[in-house]
Design an enzyme around this catalytic site. Structure first.
Site, PDB file in Angstrom:
ATOM      1  N   ASP A  52    -104.789 -80.977 -13.732  1.00  0.00           N
ATOM      2  CA  ASP A  52    -103.439 -81.490 -13.986  1.00  0.00           C
ATOM      3  C   ASP A  52    -102.407 -80.495 -13.449  1.00  0.00           C
ATOM      4  O   ASP A  52    -102.255 -79.409 -14.003  1.00  0.00           O
ATOM      5  CB  ASP A  52    -103.270 -81.683 -15.503  1.00  0.00           C
ATOM      6  N   ASP A  53    -101.754 -80.838 -12.365  1.00  0.00           N
ATOM      7  CA  ASP A  53    -100.702 -79.986 -11.757  1.00  0.00           C
ATOM      8  C   ASP A  53    -101.271 -78.772 -11.007  1.00  0.00           C
ATOM      9  O   ASP A  53    -100.586 -77.746 -10.884  1.00  0.00           O
ATOM     10  CB  ASP A  53     -99.688 -79.455 -12.798  1.00  0.00           C
ATOM     11  N   CYS A  92     -98.218 -87.495 -12.549  1.00  0.00           N
ATOM     12  CA  CYS A  92     -99.528 -87.763 -13.132  1.00  0.00           C
ATOM     13  C   CYS A  92     -99.914 -89.230 -13.276  1.00  0.00           C
ATOM     14  O   CYS A  92    -100.908 -89.700 -12.726  1.00  0.00           O
ATOM     15  CB  CYS A  92     -99.513 -87.074 -14.484  1.00  0.00           C
ATOM     16  N   LYS A 145    -107.526 -85.916 -20.411  1.00  0.00           N
ATOM     17  CA  LYS A 145    -106.191 -86.508 -20.377  1.00  0.00           C
ATOM     18  C   LYS A 145    -106.212 -87.962 -19.886  1.00  0.00           C
ATOM     19  O   LYS A 145    -106.807 -88.255 -18.856  1.00  0.00           O
ATOM     20  CB  LYS A 145    -105.309 -85.666 -19.449  1.00  0.00           C
ATOM     21  N   HIS A 147    -103.065 -90.626 -20.237  1.00  0.00           N
ATOM     22  CA  HIS A 147    -101.713 -90.813 -19.698  1.00  0.00           C
ATOM     23  C   HIS A 147    -101.538 -92.091 -18.883  1.00  0.00           C
ATOM     24  O   HIS A 147    -100.808 -92.115 -17.884  1.00  0.00           O
ATOM     25  CB  HIS A 147    -101.279 -89.590 -18.867  1.00  0.00           C
ATOM     26  N   HIS A 288    -101.121 -77.839 -16.683  1.00  0.00           N
ATOM     27  CA  HIS A 288     -99.913 -78.514 -17.182  1.00  0.00           C
ATOM     28  C   HIS A 288     -99.358 -77.749 -18.392  1.00  0.00           C
ATOM     29  O   HIS A 288    -100.107 -77.083 -19.096  1.00  0.00           O
ATOM     30  CB  HIS A 288    -100.298 -79.939 -17.582  1.00  0.00           C
ATOM     31  N   ASP A 340    -104.108 -84.066  -9.915  1.00  0.00           N
ATOM     32  CA  ASP A 340    -103.294 -85.291  -9.943  1.00  0.00           C
ATOM     33  C   ASP A 340    -101.973 -85.174  -9.197  1.00  0.00           C
ATOM     34  O   ASP A 340    -101.378 -86.165  -8.809  1.00  0.00           O
ATOM     35  CB  ASP A 340    -103.054 -85.762 -11.385  1.00  0.00           C
ATOM     36  N   ASN A 341    -101.500 -83.946  -9.035  1.00  0.00           N
ATOM     37  CA  ASN A 341    -100.258 -83.726  -8.269  1.00  0.00           C
ATOM     38  C   ASN A 341    -100.125 -82.231  -8.011  1.00  0.00           C
ATOM     39  O   ASN A 341    -100.919 -81.426  -8.512  1.00  0.00           O
ATOM     40  CB  ASN A 341     -99.026 -84.277  -9.007  1.00  0.00           C
ATOM     41  N   LYS A 370     -94.725 -80.300  -7.365  1.00  0.00           N
ATOM     42  CA  LYS A 370     -94.721 -81.478  -8.238  1.00  0.00           C
ATOM     43  C   LYS A 370     -93.355 -82.173  -8.129  1.00  0.00           C
ATOM     44  O   LYS A 370     -92.342 -81.498  -7.990  1.00  0.00           O
ATOM     45  CB  LYS A 370     -94.976 -81.023  -9.673  1.00  0.00           C
TER      46      LYS A 370
HETATM   47  C1  NG6 Z   1     -91.578 -84.501 -17.397  1.00  0.00           C
HETATM   48  C2  NG6 Z   1     -91.571 -83.277 -18.330  1.00  0.00           C
HETATM   49  C3  NG6 Z   1     -92.615 -82.320 -17.807  1.00  0.00           C
HETATM   50  C4  NG6 Z   1     -93.965 -82.998 -17.703  1.00  0.00           C
HETATM   51  C5  NG6 Z   1     -93.842 -84.246 -16.853  1.00  0.00           C
HETATM   52  C6  NG6 Z   1     -95.107 -85.032 -16.782  1.00  0.00           C
HETATM   53  C7  NG6 Z   1     -89.361 -82.825 -19.272  1.00  0.00           C
HETATM   54  C8  NG6 Z   1     -88.030 -82.195 -19.075  1.00  0.00           C
HETATM   55  N1  NG6 Z   1     -90.255 -82.665 -18.310  1.00  0.00           N
HETATM   56  O1  NG6 Z   1     -90.663 -85.442 -17.872  1.00  0.00           O
HETATM   57  O2  NG6 Z   1     -92.685 -81.204 -18.640  1.00  0.00           O
HETATM   58  O3  NG6 Z   1     -94.422 -83.339 -18.971  1.00  0.00           O
HETATM   59  O4  NG6 Z   1     -92.847 -85.092 -17.377  1.00  0.00           O
HETATM   60  O5  NG6 Z   1     -96.042 -84.359 -16.043  1.00  0.00           O
HETATM   61  O6  NG6 Z   1     -89.582 -83.451 -20.297  1.00  0.00           O
HETATM   62  S1  NG6 Z   1     -97.269 -85.141 -15.512  1.00  0.00           S
HETATM   63  O7  NG6 Z   1     -98.046 -84.182 -14.754  1.00  0.00           O
HETATM   64  O8  NG6 Z   1     -97.969 -85.641 -16.655  1.00  0.00           O
HETATM   65  O9  NG6 Z   1     -96.737 -86.190 -14.648  1.00  0.00           O
HETATM   66 CA    CA Z   2     -99.914 -83.814 -13.536  1.00  0.00          CA
END
Ligand code: NG6
Ligand code: CA
Length: 526
Positions: A52-53, A92, A145, A147, A288, A340-341, A370
Site C-alpha cells: 500500500d503506497d 488505492c 486491506k 477498501h 500507508h 497499489d499506487n 501518490k
Molecule cells: C486521503 C487521506 C490520506 C489517505 C488517502 C487514501 C486525508 C487528508 N488524506 O484522503 O491520508 O488515507 O486518502 O490512501 O484524509 S489510499 O492509498 O488508500 O488511496
Molecule cells: Ca494506497
C-alpha cells in the site's frame, strides 16, 4: 530428366509451404500478438502480495541503496522484475478495483478513495480474479486491506456485513474495511467484526461525532501521533483517524501488531489449503499511514516509521515465502508482488517521513508520487516469481495489474476475461517481451495516457502541486508529452515540438477513454 524436374517442383512446393508457415505464425509481429490459448492449463497456487503506497524506487532491486529489502530483492532476483509495471491508478480503491476486475477504474464512477462506510463498489455479478479461479476449483481467500466498500450503504457493524469480499469470489476473508487511518479500526472475518463483544456495539459515522467521544481536533493531549492534515476525528490507540467511531473496544486492532496479525492469517490460510490449489490475495497495509511498526522494527531503517514499516513489510514477505517453502509449495505457487499506487511522505501525520528521508528516493527516478498523473503515481514495483518455472530476469514489457485477470484465466484454462485486461501470460511468465501497446492511467478522477515510450497528459485545471503532501499532481493548462525512454523524469515537455505524435496519442486515448473530441479541438485551436 523429367524425374529431375519433378523433384525440383516438389522441393519448390515444400519451400513455398515452409515460407507460408513462417509468414502465418512463425514470425510474430507486434500487431499479431493475438492471445495464444494455453493448451495445457495448470493449477499452481496463486498469491498476489499487494503493498500500500510503496514507490517504484523503494526496493533494493529497483535501485534503493539507503533502505534494505533483502526478501523482496531475493524474490525479484529469483523471478521476473518488471521495469514498466503499472497500477491502474495513483490511489488505492481504483487500483484495487482494477486489479480484481480487470476493468479500468474510470469506467466505475464509485471507484474513488472510499470512506469506511461506503457500499461495495464491485457488482456481485462482476467477474473477478477470485471468482474466475473459484470456477476452476480453486480455494480463494483474502487477508489484509480491502477498501472496496462493504454492504449496501447502511452497514450495521454488529451483524453480518454483506455484500463484501465473500460475495465477489472470496470464500474466506480476514480484512480491514478501508485503510489503517479510517474507522472502523477492527478486523472483519467473513463479514463479522472479529472479537466483537455484543454488549459493546460499534457505531460508525463519517459526518458527525458521537456525543462525549474525544477527537484528534479537541483532545490533542490524548494523542501519541499528531495529525498534520485531515485525520482529526476519533482517536483509537492514541492515533487520530478519519471518521467517528464509538464502542467495539474488544474488537479494536492494535496498530503495531497488524503486520504480525495479517501474516499469521496468511500463513494459516496456506497451511489449511496446502492440499488444494488456492488463491490468496495478501494485501499488506504498509507503508500507508499511520505508520506503526512493531517495536522490534522501530529504528530498523534509520529513516523513521515510514522506512521501518517498509523493512517490516519486507520481513513479512520473507516469512510468508518461508512458509510456502516449508510446506513444500514453492515450486507450485505463482507469486505476484506489486503496489497499489506510488509513494507519499507526509500523508497526514507528523511521522518524520520527510525529516528522516535522507538520500532515499521513494519514487526512484520518476516524477510525482501518490495522487499524481506523472509516472510515480502509477509505475510501481512489479514482480512475478514461480520457482523452477519463471527464469530469473528483468522485463521491459509494458504490463498493468489490469492484465492479471485474463492472464491468470489463461494459465488455469478459463476463458474468462476482464473488460480491459489483456492476456499477457507469457510476459508474466518471462517467455515473451510483448507487453501492452498502451495504457490509460488514472489519478483522482483525471486520466493520462501511455503508449510505447510516450506519456501524454491532457490539460487539467487545478493546482500543479498538492501542498499538503508536497507532490506534483501533473495538472497543467497545456498538453504534456514526454518521451520516457529519453526522459524518464518527465522534465522536457515535447508537446510543441512533436505535434503529430501528440495528435496521434490524443486520438487513441480518446478512442479508449470515450471523451469525444473536446480535447482534440482544443489542440487544433492552439
Ligand atoms: C486521503 C487521506 C490520506 C489517505 C488517502 C487514501 C486525508 C487528508 N488524506 O484522503 O491520508 O488515507 O486518502 O490512501 O484524509 S489510499 O492509498 O488508500 O488511496
Ligand atoms: Ca494506497
Amino acid at each position: 530428366m523429367q524425374k529431375f524436374f519433378v523433384q525440383r517442383r516438389i522441393r519448390f512446393t515444400y519451400m513455398i509451404i515452409f515460407i507460408g508457415i513462417l509468414l502465418s505464425g512463425g514470425c510474430k509481429t507486434k500487431e499479431e500478438k493475438a492471445p495464444v490459448k494455453n493448451d495445457s492449463p495448470e493449477r499452481p497456487n496463486i498469491v498476489i502480495i499487494y503493498a500500500d503506497d510503496l514507490g517504484y524506487g523503494e526496493l533494493g532491486v529497483y535501485g534503493a541503496t539507503e533502505l534494505k529489502t533483502p526478501n523482496l530483492d531475493k524474490l525479484a532476483n529469483g523471478g521476473m522484475r518488471f521495469t514498466k509495471g503499472y497500477a491502474s491508478s495513483a490511489t488505492c480503491t481504483p487500483s484495487r478495483y482494477a486489479l480484481l476486475t480487470g476493468t479500468y477504474p474510470w469506467r466505475n464512477k464509485s471507484a474513488k478513495i472510499l470512506p469506511g462506510t461506503a457500499p461495495l463498489i464491485i457488482d456481485t455479478a462482476q467477474m473477478t480474479i477470485p471468482r474466475m479461479l473459484r470456477e476452476q476449483g480453486y480455494k480463494t481467500g483474502i487477508v489484509g486491506k480491502w477498501h472496496l466498500g462493504l454492504g449496501n450503504g447502511n452497514v450495521n457493524w454488529n451483524e453480518r456485513i454483506a455484500p463484501g469480499p465473500n460475495e465477489v469470489g472470496f470464500e474466506q476473508s480476514y480484512i480491514m474495511a478501508a485503510t489503517q487511518d479510517r474507522v472502523p479500526t477492527v478486523y472483519i472475518q467473513n463479514g463479522k467484526v472479529f472479537k466483537l463483544d455484543p454488549d459493546d456495539p460499534i457505531l460508525v459515522n463519517y459526518d458527525t461525532n458521537f456525543p462525549g467521544e474525544p477527537t484528534g481536533l479537541d483532545n490533542p493531549e490524548l494523542l501519541k501521533m499528531k495529525w498534520h492534515h485531515g485525520h482529526n476525528n476519533s482517536i483509537v490507540n492514541g492515533i487520530p483517524r478519519i471518521g467517528f467511531m464509538k464502542g467495539g473496544e474488544s474488537a479494536k486492532w492494535v496498530d503495531e501488531d497488524m503486520a504480525d496479525t495479517f501474516l499469521a492469517e496468511a500463513q494459516k490460510y496456506v497451511a489449511a489449503h496446502k492440499a488444494e490449489p488456492f488463491f490468496l490475495y495478501y494485501a499488506l497495509q504498509q507503508p500507508h499511514v499511520p505508520r506503526t511498526p512493531h517495536p522490534r522494527f522501530e529504528g530498523a531503517s534509520g529513516m523513521g516509521p515510514r522506512g521501518d514499516v517498509i523493512v517490516e513489510a519486507d520481513w513479512v514477505v520473507g516469512e510468508f515465502i518461508n512458509t510456502l517453502e516449508s510446506e513444500g509449495l514453492l515450486e507450485n505457487t505463482l507469486i505476484v508482488f506489486s503496489s497499489d499506487n506510488g509513494p507519499v511522505l507526509n500523508d497526514g501525520y507528523y511521522d518524520d517521513a520527510v525529516e528522516k528521508l535522507g538520500n532515499h528516493k521513494p519514487a526512484g527516478p520518476l516524477r510525482g508520487g501518490k495522487y499524481s498523473l506523472f509516472e510515480a503515481g502509477t509505475r510501481v514495483p512489479f514482480i512475478t516469481y514461480w520457482k523452477g518455472r519463471i527464469s530469473p530476469g528483468v522485463s521491459d514489457a509494458l504490463v498493468s495489474q489490469l492484465d492479471l485477470l485474463t492472464s491468470l484465466a489463461n494459465l488455469v484454462g478459463s476463458d474468462k476475461k476482464g473488460e480491459d485486461s489483456e492476456d499477457l501470460l507469457d510476459v508474466f511468465l518471462g517467455k515473451s517481451n510483448m507487453g501492452r501497446d498502451q495504457i490509460v492511467l488514472e489519478a483522482t478522477s483525471r486520466t493520462a495516457f501511455r503508449q510505447g515510450d510516450w506519456a501524454m497528459i491532457p490539460p487539467y485545471d487545478g493546482p500543479s502541486i498538492n501542498q499538503s503532501v508536497n507532490i506534483e499532481l501533473g495538472n497543467d493548462n497545456e498538453y504534456q508529452l514526454y518521451n520516457l525512454e529519453e526522459d524518464i523524469g518527465q522534465q522536457n515537455n515535447l508537446a510543441e515540438s512533436h505535434p503529430l505524435k501528440l495528435k496521434e496519442m490524443i486520438a487513441t486515448y480518446e478512442e479508449i477513454r470515450g471523451n469525444g473530441t473536446d480535447n482534440l479541438e482544443a489542440l487544433e485551436l492552439k
